[in-house]
Design a protein around this motif. Structure first.
Motif, PDB file in Angstrom:
ATOM      1  N   PRO A 283       1.871   3.032   9.577  1.00 36.58           N
ATOM      2  CA  PRO A 283       2.228   1.988  10.558  1.00 36.58           C
ATOM      3  C   PRO A 283       3.384   1.108  10.088  1.00 36.58           C
ATOM      4  CG  PRO A 283      -0.154   2.194  10.416  1.00 36.58           C
ATOM      5  CD  PRO A 283       0.398   3.081   9.342  1.00 36.58           C
ATOM      6  N   ASP A 284       3.442   0.790   8.799  1.00 34.02           N
ATOM      7  CA  ASP A 284       4.545  -0.024   8.284  1.00 34.02           C
ATOM      8  C   ASP A 284       5.859   0.744   8.292  1.00 34.02           C
ATOM      9  OD1 ASP A 284       3.318  -2.641   7.337  1.00 34.02           O
ATOM     10  OD2 ASP A 284       2.017  -1.202   6.340  1.00 34.02           O
TER      11      ASP A 284
ATOM     12  N   ASP B 286       0.823  -1.204   0.000  1.00 34.49           N
ATOM     13  CA  ASP B 286       0.000   0.000   0.000  1.00 34.49           C
ATOM     14  C   ASP B 286       0.865   1.265   0.000  1.00 34.49           C
ATOM     15  OD1 ASP B 286      -2.279  -1.512  -0.031  1.00 34.49           O
ATOM     16  OD2 ASP B 286      -2.654  -1.347   2.134  1.00 34.49           O
ATOM     17  N   ASP B 287       1.963   1.235   0.741  1.00 31.58           N
ATOM     18  CA  ASP B 287       2.844   2.400   0.793  1.00 31.58           C
ATOM     19  C   ASP B 287       3.567   2.605  -0.529  1.00 31.58           C
ATOM     20  OD1 ASP B 287       1.972   2.499   3.361  1.00 31.58           O
ATOM     21  OD2 ASP B 287       3.922   2.187   4.306  1.00 31.58           O
TER      22      ASP B 287
ATOM     23  N   ASN C 243      -1.476  15.615   6.623  1.00 30.05           N
ATOM     24  CA  ASN C 243      -2.264  14.417   6.896  1.00 30.05           C
ATOM     25  C   ASN C 243      -2.973  13.972   5.614  1.00 30.05           C
ATOM     26  OD1 ASN C 243      -3.902  12.385   7.870  1.00 30.05           O
ATOM     27  ND2 ASN C 243      -4.536  13.519   9.702  1.00 30.05           N
ATOM     28  N   LEU C 244      -2.467  12.892   5.021  1.00 31.54           N
ATOM     29  CA  LEU C 244      -3.058  12.380   3.787  1.00 31.54           C
ATOM     30  C   LEU C 244      -4.324  11.565   4.043  1.00 31.54           C
ATOM     31  CD1 LEU C 244       0.134  11.266   1.808  1.00 31.54           C
ATOM     32  CD2 LEU C 244      -1.110  13.427   1.671  1.00 31.54           C
ATOM     33  N   SER C 245      -4.608  11.241   5.292  1.00 32.30           N
ATOM     34  CA  SER C 245      -5.792  10.436   5.604  1.00 32.30           C
ATOM     35  C   SER C 245      -7.080  11.235   5.456  1.00 32.30           C
ATOM     36  CB  SER C 245      -5.688   9.878   7.030  1.00 32.30           C
ATOM     37  OG  SER C 245      -4.529   9.092   7.188  1.00 32.30           O
TER      38      SER C 245
ATOM     39  N   GLN D  46      -0.262   8.978   7.449  1.00 31.40           N
ATOM     40  CA  GLN D  46      -1.426   8.274   6.933  1.00 31.40           C
ATOM     41  C   GLN D  46      -1.736   7.095   7.843  1.00 31.40           C
ATOM     42  OE1 GLN D  46      -1.253   6.366   2.947  1.00 31.40           O
ATOM     43  NE2 GLN D  46      -2.972   7.692   2.439  1.00 31.40           N
ATOM     44  N   ASN D  47      -2.933   7.115   8.380  1.00 30.88           N
ATOM     45  CA  ASN D  47      -3.438   6.009   9.206  1.00 30.88           C
ATOM     46  C   ASN D  47      -2.620   5.772  10.467  1.00 30.88           C
ATOM     47  OD1 ASN D  47      -5.352   5.521   7.149  1.00 30.88           O
ATOM     48  ND2 ASN D  47      -3.913   4.187   6.068  1.00 30.88           N
TER      49      ASN D  47
END
Length: 239
Positions: free
Chosen positions: A128-129, A74-75, A176-178, A158-159
């Motif tokens: 998170p990753d 996803d990243d 903030n891309l979220s 993000q997230n």
């Protein structure tokens, strides 16, 4: 770390097939394209670009923006989408994406360090990753080492919750891309342009000050010059 290198090689070998198979996202402003654009790979002079993008100061470095991200699928896709948006016309920014721009077989750590030095700004896609990968933390610290108190670092979150935000960059403003990814992409582009515009403005101010000093009164035999020298003595401090 060895596992990271294996994942990197596997990811790079399957990059083309992943791009063909996966559908593009609907919330990205421009179509996803992972083919390097001329603005990304060219180190030649500017061609019909806005003043901030056509300045000589901009072209002293190879890249406008370096994008750091984790090896999570996803990243990777998010970083590709962002770079595609920034490199597309009319933005025409030059981006470094290590998965694409590192030469095969070359030392990745060395190439990344060189890319940091050759880029005006660095964007960190903090997810998170990203926080779980040692390589990502290394990239963050390398970027910080180049300019710990400068405006060259752009954190993108993000997230992740606020309490997970890295302490090393807690004094940096983040995007903030979220919340709104389209608006976030545009804000990144505006941030890069503002940085380049400030470079040009500061250079012009510096040149103007130099010209003024050359055209001013001679210091020799000038009482005004003596006054300026005395006024520029360091102030005494008391403990």
């Amino acid at each position: 770390m060895h596992g990271w290198f294996r994942n990197l090689l596997k990811s790079r070998r399957s990059l083309a097939s992943q791009h063909e198979e996966k559908p593009s996202k609907t919330n990205v402003l421009t179509p996803i394209s992972y083919t390097p654009t001329s603005s990304s790979s060219s180190s030649s002079g500017p061609k019909n670009l806005p003043s901030a993008l056509s300045s000589n100061l901009r072209w002293r470095l190879k890249y406008d923006l370096l994008v750091c991200h984790s090896l999570a699928d996803d990243d990777i896709e998010e970083a590709k989408d962002l770079v595609s948006f920034l490199e597309a016309s009319p933005r025409n920014l030059r981006c470094f994406l290590w998965q694409r721009d590192v030469c095969p077989g070359s030392p990745i750590f060395t190439e990344f360090c060189q890319a940091v030095q050759e880029s005006h700004l660095q964007a960190l896609l903090i997810t998170p990753d990203f926080l779980q990968e040692e390589w990502c933390m290394y990239m963050m610290h390398q970027a910080l080492a180049e300019g710990p108190m400068s405006k060259r670092l752009i954190p993108l979150i993000q997230n992740i919750s606020h309490d997970k935000y890295p302490q090393e960059i807690k004094f940096f403003f983040y995007i903030n891309l979220s919340r709104n990814i389209d608006q976030g992409y545009s804000l990144i582009n505006d941030t890069v342009l503002k940085y380049l515009e400030d470079l040009v403005k500061n250079e012009r101010t510096h040149d103007s000050n130099v010209d003024s000093s050359h055209n001013g009164l001679s210091w020799e035999g000038s009482s005004q010059g003596d006054d300026l020298i005395s006024n520029n003595k360091p102030a005494e401090t008391s403990l």
